[in-house]
Design a protein around this motif. Structure first.
Motif, PDB file in Angstrom:
ATOM      1  N   ASP A   1      52.719  38.701  37.822  1.00  0.00           N
ATOM      2  CA  ASP A   1      52.381  37.565  38.464  1.00  0.00           C
ATOM      3  C   ASP A   1      52.104  37.771  39.627  1.00  0.00           C
ATOM      4  OD1 ASP A   1      51.743  36.427  36.095  1.00  0.00           O
ATOM      5  OD2 ASP A   1      53.053  34.823  36.257  1.00  0.00           O
ATOM      6  N   PHE A   2      53.211  38.165  40.544  1.00  0.00           N
ATOM      7  CA  PHE A   2      53.169  38.245  42.030  1.00  0.00           C
ATOM      8  C   PHE A   2      52.360  39.490  42.384  1.00  0.00           C
ATOM      9  CE2 PHE A   2      57.683  36.479  42.188  1.00  0.00           C
ATOM     10  CZ  PHE A   2      57.297  35.411  42.052  1.00  0.00           C
ATOM     11  N   LYS A   3      52.140  40.544  41.540  1.00  0.00           N
ATOM     12  CA  LYS A   3      51.278  41.550  41.970  1.00  0.00           C
ATOM     13  C   LYS A   3      49.864  41.350  41.713  1.00  0.00           C
ATOM     14  CE  LYS A   3      50.542  46.452  40.383  1.00  0.00           C
ATOM     15  NZ  LYS A   3      50.912  47.408  39.310  1.00  0.00           N
ATOM     16  N   ILE A   4      49.752  40.415  40.715  1.00  0.00           N
ATOM     17  CA  ILE A   4      48.153  40.281  40.456  1.00  0.00           C
ATOM     18  C   ILE A   4      47.673  39.223  41.775  1.00  0.00           C
ATOM     19  CG2 ILE A   4      46.957  38.801  39.055  1.00  0.00           C
ATOM     20  CD1 ILE A   4      48.400  39.898  36.522  1.00  0.00           C
ATOM     21  N   ILE A   5      48.514  38.331  41.962  1.00  0.00           N
ATOM     22  CA  ILE A   5      48.652  37.315  43.194  1.00  0.00           C
ATOM     23  C   ILE A   5      47.979  37.996  44.394  1.00  0.00           C
ATOM     24  CG2 ILE A   5      49.320  35.561  44.619  1.00  0.00           C
ATOM     25  CD1 ILE A   5      50.977  34.507  42.144  1.00  0.00           C
ATOM     26  N   VAL A   6      48.918  38.913  44.745  1.00  0.00           N
ATOM     27  CA  VAL A   6      48.549  39.817  46.083  1.00  0.00           C
ATOM     28  C   VAL A   6      47.283  40.508  45.727  1.00  0.00           C
ATOM     29  CG1 VAL A   6      49.571  41.572  47.212  1.00  0.00           C
ATOM     30  CG2 VAL A   6      51.049  40.004  46.548  1.00  0.00           C
ATOM     31  N   GLN A   7      47.000  41.234  44.716  1.00  0.00           N
ATOM     32  CA  GLN A   7      45.999  41.807  44.633  1.00  0.00           C
ATOM     33  C   GLN A   7      44.567  40.944  44.546  1.00  0.00           C
ATOM     34  OE1 GLN A   7      45.676  45.498  44.250  1.00  0.00           O
ATOM     35  NE2 GLN A   7      43.650  44.749  44.805  1.00  0.00           N
ATOM     36  N   THR A   8      44.776  39.497  44.100  1.00  0.00           N
ATOM     37  CA  THR A   8      43.660  38.767  44.180  1.00  0.00           C
ATOM     38  C   THR A   8      43.154  38.687  45.663  1.00  0.00           C
ATOM     39  OG1 THR A   8      44.150  37.669  42.060  1.00  0.00           O
ATOM     40  CG2 THR A   8      42.784  36.282  43.275  1.00  0.00           C
ATOM     41  N   ILE A   9      44.243  38.171  46.418  1.00  0.00           N
ATOM     42  CA  ILE A   9      44.223  37.745  47.820  1.00  0.00           C
ATOM     43  C   ILE A   9      43.491  38.971  48.477  1.00  0.00           C
ATOM     44  CG2 ILE A   9      45.255  37.553  50.047  1.00  0.00           C
ATOM     45  CD1 ILE A   9      47.506  35.826  48.310  1.00  0.00           C
ATOM     46  N   ILE A  10      43.749  40.488  48.205  1.00  0.00           N
ATOM     47  CA  ILE A  10      43.156  41.265  48.928  1.00  0.00           C
ATOM     48  C   ILE A  10      41.770  41.619  48.623  1.00  0.00           C
ATOM     49  CG2 ILE A  10      43.284  44.135  48.856  1.00  0.00           C
ATOM     50  CD1 ILE A  10      46.518  43.822  48.579  1.00  0.00           C
ATOM     51  N   ASN A  11      41.567  41.403  46.956  1.00  0.00           N
ATOM     52  CA  ASN A  11      40.204  41.459  46.685  1.00  0.00           C
ATOM     53  C   ASN A  11      39.268  40.327  47.161  1.00  0.00           C
ATOM     54  OD1 ASN A  11      40.915  43.338  45.039  1.00  0.00           O
ATOM     55  ND2 ASN A  11      40.925  42.566  43.265  1.00  0.00           N
TER      56      ASN A  11
ATOM     57  N   LEU B   1      39.705  39.135  50.161  1.00  0.00           N
ATOM     58  CA  LEU B   1      39.334  39.277  51.694  1.00  0.00           C
ATOM     59  C   LEU B   1      38.448  40.664  51.768  1.00  0.00           C
ATOM     60  CD1 LEU B   1      43.107  39.321  53.074  1.00  0.00           C
ATOM     61  CD2 LEU B   1      41.096  37.641  53.144  1.00  0.00           C
ATOM     62  N   ARG B   2      38.406  41.541  50.815  1.00  0.00           N
ATOM     63  CA  ARG B   2      37.515  42.463  50.776  1.00  0.00           C
ATOM     64  C   ARG B   2      35.970  42.423  50.221  1.00  0.00           C
ATOM     65  NH1 ARG B   2      41.164  47.423  47.973  1.00  0.00           N
ATOM     66  NH2 ARG B   2      42.566  47.781  49.720  1.00  0.00           N
ATOM     67  N   GLY B   3      35.930  41.361  49.342  1.00  0.00           N
ATOM     68  CA  GLY B   3      34.593  41.046  48.758  1.00  0.00           C
ATOM     69  C   GLY B   3      34.752  41.848  47.585  1.00  0.00           C
TER      70      GLY B   3
END
Length: 450
Positions: free
Chosen positions: A431-441, A443-445
């Motif tokens: 879950d934490f990994k998915i949340i971090v990746q969601t934030i990165i995505n 910001l990147r668009g």
């Protein structure tokens, strides 16, 4: 529409944790242990208790668990707790702490937890047997010595809480697989027990698919070695061995409690820290560009296929196709403000209210419109497995690129494959990994964020 009935047995483990933690801390407060650093000691014993309990599966007591197994759990729990308890003296250098009072404390805690655990165990047994509550509707597929023994367990051991409805024999001339499936659906059967030796490979596959697509728990009575190669869960009902095909981590009450606790804390943080000031600002911008409500509300399918209202910031001009058509690239319905908030996923933020209310989770399979759920459940095999858990604001499929518009069968199949992987392999770390990746995505668009 079909869904599994709401049950409250999931609260048993969290309540047991809280009661036991209350016991170990209350006795520590009441007895003259001569604590120099009481806050440290209370935190230490609470954390130690939780860690040892998780390691020993101390609270994993099932309806068919024997008394001997409970005694083994208590023994292993308190042996480790005893060692950790006395380690506090040397580790934190507590020379004035009374060793005798600490021994008395250990005995009192042992007796209190032992008594409480058996009162709870016996109370649940009597509740199922006499009140006929907390029952599971079950059917047995196949007729042989093993299945007859299992039926006997279901009918005679009423304290286990199984409501045996019917046994299907494949040797009967009027047996029909479809009639069997219809009966299971009509009678709201919770668990299906299949004899492996009585079913062919095709029939076993049919039962697997039916159970997956209709939210039924499927278990096998092993009679031979021709069993599926995937990971299976092995259990005993009295002395009858049972194999479960799918073990869902979030069906373990402790895991569900941890995830729900995180959801509540995280959603309150977002609501107070972001939505409290962002909502008025977006309300003004949305209202200036087009008339209509600030929030868009749409019916979607959640856990156990229950329908709920999913909330978003409105990103389209009001139209009559919102419940039928997904947004497409260069969709004329999307407003200028809507294009920005969709590209940055800001439009999804009101779903944290859904998380707080308990209809969604921060992470999970994305909920689909009711129309699409009805369509894909017929078209995509094992589609309904994703409804064994709460839907999420973000999910594994979304961070892997399968978000937004479904353009082909390939898109939905890969989305479901990733959703099922999440359901079967959940962990807080994932879950934490998915949340971090969601934030990165965000910001990147993302190419499909339209």
């Amino acid at each position: 529409m079909f869904f599994r009935q709401k049950r409250y047995s999931g609260f048993i483990i969290p309540i047991s944790y809280l009661l036991d933690l209350l016991i170990i801390n209350l006795f520590a407060y009441m007895l003259p242990i001569n604590l120099q650093r009481p806050i440290l000691f209370h935190g230490y014993i609470s954390l130690a208790w939780i860690i040892v309990a998780v390691k020993n599966n101390f609270y994993r007591v099932y309806r068919y668990t024997k008394v001997a197994q409970i005694l083994r759990l208590i023994f292993s729990q308190f042996v480790l707790f005893f060692l950790i308890l006395y380690a506090f003296i040397g580790f934190f250098k507590q020379p004035v702490m009374s060793r005798l009072a600490l021994a008395q404390y250990f005995v009192f805690v042992l007796l209190a937890v032992f008594t409480l655990k058996f009162i709870g165990y016996l109370s649940l047994m009597n509740y199922r047997k006499r009140v006929k509550g907390n029952l599971r509707n079950v059917v047995v597929i196949g007729k042989n010595r093993k299945t007859d023994q299992l039926v006997k367990v279901f009918t005679e051991r009423r304290e286990f809480g199984y409501n045996f409805l019917k046994q299907f024999s494949l040797s009967d001339s009027n047996f029909s697989l479809q009639d069997c499936f219809n009966y299971i659906s009509q009678k709201d059967v919770d668990e299906i027990y299949c004899s492996v030796s009585d079913l062919g490979n095709d029939e076993l596959a049919d039962f697997v698919n039916f159970a997956d697509n209709n939210l039924k728990t499927l278990k096998f009575v092993p009679d031979n070695k021709n069993i599926f190669s995937k990971k299976l869960k092995f259990e005993y009902y009295d002395y009858i061995p049972i194999l479960s095909l799918r073990d869902i981590p979030l069906h373990i009450p402790l895991n569900s409690f941890l995830k729900r606790s995180f959801d509540i804390v995280f959603s309150i943080f977002v609501i107070l820290g972001i939505l409290s000031w962002l909502t008025p600002l977006l309300a003004l911008l949305i209202s200036l560009e087009s008339k209509g409500p600030v929030f868009f509300r749409q019916t979607r399918n959640g856990i156990d296929n229950r329908e709920f209202y999913c909330y978003k910031f409105r990103s389209m001009a009001p139209n009559g196709n919102a419940d039928d058509s997904q947004a497409t690239k260069n969709d004329m319905r999307v407003t200028k403000v809507g294009r920005f908030i969709r590209a940055t996923s800001i439009d999804e933020l009101p779903q944290f209210y859904n998380v707080l209310f308990g209809t969604m989770s921060v992470v999970g399979p994305r909920p689909h419109m009711v129309k699409h759920t009805n369509e894909y459940s017929d078209r995509v095999d094992k589609y309904m497995v994703r409804h064994f858990v709460k839907p999420g604001i973000t999910g594994l499929a979304q961070v892997k690129g399968y978000r937004g518009e479904i353009e082909s069968q390939f898109d939905i199949q890969n989305r479901i494959k990733l959703d099922i992987f999440y359901v079967e392999n959940w962990s807080m770390f994932l879950d934490f990994k998915i949340i971090v990746q969601t934030i990165i995505n965000a910001l990147r668009g993302e190419a499909k964020a339209y």
